[in-house]
Write a protein that holds these residues in place. Sequence first.
Motif, PDB file in Angstrom:
ATOM      1  N   LEU A  47      43.841  34.870  43.653  1.00 10.86           N
ATOM      2  CA  LEU A  47      44.212  33.947  42.571  1.00 10.86           C
ATOM      3  C   LEU A  47      44.931  32.707  43.103  1.00 10.86           C
ATOM      4  O   LEU A  47      44.790  31.609  42.554  1.00 10.86           O
ATOM      5  CB  LEU A  47      45.122  34.687  41.572  1.00 10.86           C
ATOM      6  CG  LEU A  47      45.574  33.900  40.350  1.00 10.86           C
ATOM      7  CD1 LEU A  47      44.384  33.596  39.444  1.00 10.86           C
ATOM      8  CD2 LEU A  47      46.634  34.660  39.572  1.00 10.86           C
ATOM      9  N   LEU A  79      41.841  41.959  37.802  1.00  8.87           N
ATOM     10  CA  LEU A  79      42.322  41.300  39.015  1.00  8.87           C
ATOM     11  C   LEU A  79      43.098  42.290  39.888  1.00  8.87           C
ATOM     12  O   LEU A  79      42.902  42.355  41.104  1.00  8.87           O
ATOM     13  CB  LEU A  79      43.207  40.107  38.628  1.00  8.87           C
ATOM     14  CG  LEU A  79      43.709  39.225  39.759  1.00  8.87           C
ATOM     15  CD1 LEU A  79      42.560  38.527  40.465  1.00  8.87           C
ATOM     16  CD2 LEU A  79      44.702  38.177  39.235  1.00  8.87           C
ATOM     17  N   GLU A 125      42.133  43.580  43.647  1.00  8.38           N
ATOM     18  CA  GLU A 125      43.036  43.408  44.796  1.00  8.38           C
ATOM     19  C   GLU A 125      43.336  44.750  45.463  1.00  8.38           C
ATOM     20  O   GLU A 125      43.537  44.819  46.670  1.00  8.38           O
ATOM     21  CB  GLU A 125      44.350  42.727  44.374  1.00  8.38           C
ATOM     22  CG  GLU A 125      44.224  41.235  44.090  1.00  8.38           C
ATOM     23  CD  GLU A 125      44.004  40.380  45.341  1.00  8.38           C
ATOM     24  OE1 GLU A 125      43.902  40.930  46.443  1.00  8.38           O
ATOM     25  OE2 GLU A 125      43.920  39.151  45.190  1.00  8.38           O
ATOM     26  N   THR A 180      38.049  37.307  35.931  1.00 10.49           N
ATOM     27  CA  THR A 180      38.470  38.125  37.077  1.00 10.49           C
ATOM     28  C   THR A 180      37.517  39.280  37.383  1.00 10.49           C
ATOM     29  O   THR A 180      37.765  40.059  38.290  1.00 10.49           O
ATOM     30  CB  THR A 180      39.878  38.707  36.829  1.00 10.49           C
ATOM     31  OG1 THR A 180      39.841  39.479  35.640  1.00 10.49           O
ATOM     32  CG2 THR A 180      40.904  37.617  36.707  1.00 10.49           C
ATOM     33  N   ILE A 198      49.729  38.557  43.596  1.00  6.58           N
ATOM     34  CA  ILE A 198      49.357  38.162  42.227  1.00  6.58           C
ATOM     35  C   ILE A 198      50.499  37.400  41.546  1.00  6.58           C
ATOM     36  O   ILE A 198      50.274  36.354  40.934  1.00  6.58           O
ATOM     37  CB  ILE A 198      48.905  39.389  41.406  1.00  6.58           C
ATOM     38  CG1 ILE A 198      47.528  39.845  41.901  1.00  6.58           C
ATOM     39  CG2 ILE A 198      48.857  39.046  39.911  1.00  6.58           C
ATOM     40  CD1 ILE A 198      46.949  41.024  41.173  1.00  6.58           C
ATOM     41  N   THR A 231      39.474  38.005  43.217  1.00  9.53           N
ATOM     42  CA  THR A 231      40.663  38.221  44.057  1.00  9.53           C
ATOM     43  C   THR A 231      41.193  36.835  44.422  1.00  9.53           C
ATOM     44  O   THR A 231      40.624  35.828  44.004  1.00  9.53           O
ATOM     45  CB  THR A 231      40.330  38.963  45.383  1.00  9.53           C
ATOM     46  OG1 THR A 231      39.380  38.188  46.107  1.00  9.53           O
ATOM     47  CG2 THR A 231      39.784  40.355  45.148  1.00  9.53           C
TER      48      THR A 231
END
Lengths: 170, 128
Positions: free
Chosen positions: A67, A86, A90, A34, A105, A65
């Motif tokens: 995911l 992550l 974001e 990430t 997420i 970003t």
Amino acid sequence: MLTVIIGGSGSGKSAFAENIVIARGNYRRIYIATMEIFDDECRKRVDRHRKMRSDKMFETIESPTHLENVSVASDCIVLLECMSNLVANEIFSPNGRNKRTADVICDGVEKLNRMSRDLFIVTNDVFSDIVNYDAETENYIKILGEINCRLAAMADEVYEVVSGLVVKFK
Amino acid sequence: MILVIGGAYCGKSHFIKSKYNIEDKDIIDGEELCVHNIEQYKVINNLEKYIEKVLSDNDNVNEQLDILLLNLQDSNMIVEMREIGSGVVPIDRFDRLYRECVGRFSCAIAKKAEAVYRVVCGLGMKIK
């Protein structure tokens, strides 16, 4: 099946996570990295980690970003590391979803968990400092805390790693 | 008395509310707490904020906290406190004092408590 692994910096959480994935047996291993790559230094570090993991038969997918756009085959065991990166991406990166971070997420994790055989998520314990950060950082900590709680509620197993020792919370 | 401890945003309040069936009216925040109104409540949230208030009012901190502990120790109160002692030493003198004081008081409470829970990711582990 979803497993959440939390620990502080240098606690041994990554080593535990890798070992538990390997212990699952001879399935295809996917590593979701990430970290956002800004420069050559990042690139070198990432290349070194990729090499180390390829010896352990992990294939790497980079997802700083979005995911929810990651797609894996149903026989895969997936290790995502690290949730704290992550979340930061974001919130702060131009590609990120900022205010919708927690929802996008958690949705991404749910999707990935359904898609894969097993999903392991490594996250960071940054919550036990005296809190006098600036508002942006405070907001980041709050969102990471919320995501950790939501993932733990969703998870089948939750572990904390302290000094390389593993404490099972769920 | 029960102590629930954990880092910021780790789901401590949610854990207490669901485990002990607590409503919002039963909860007082450390910031609004005074020793005389304790009995009306079942839960003290953010007890560290009470300590911060006492410290910044420059009252005799030890005396104030002793009185609070006396009022809590044989009660059925659930005390929720934030762990703030696991970071780098703060630059600010007040923050150092505050951090130390919160840590010491959590030890004093834990010693008298009949149960202590530590919350991580919204999940409580009984450590006493």
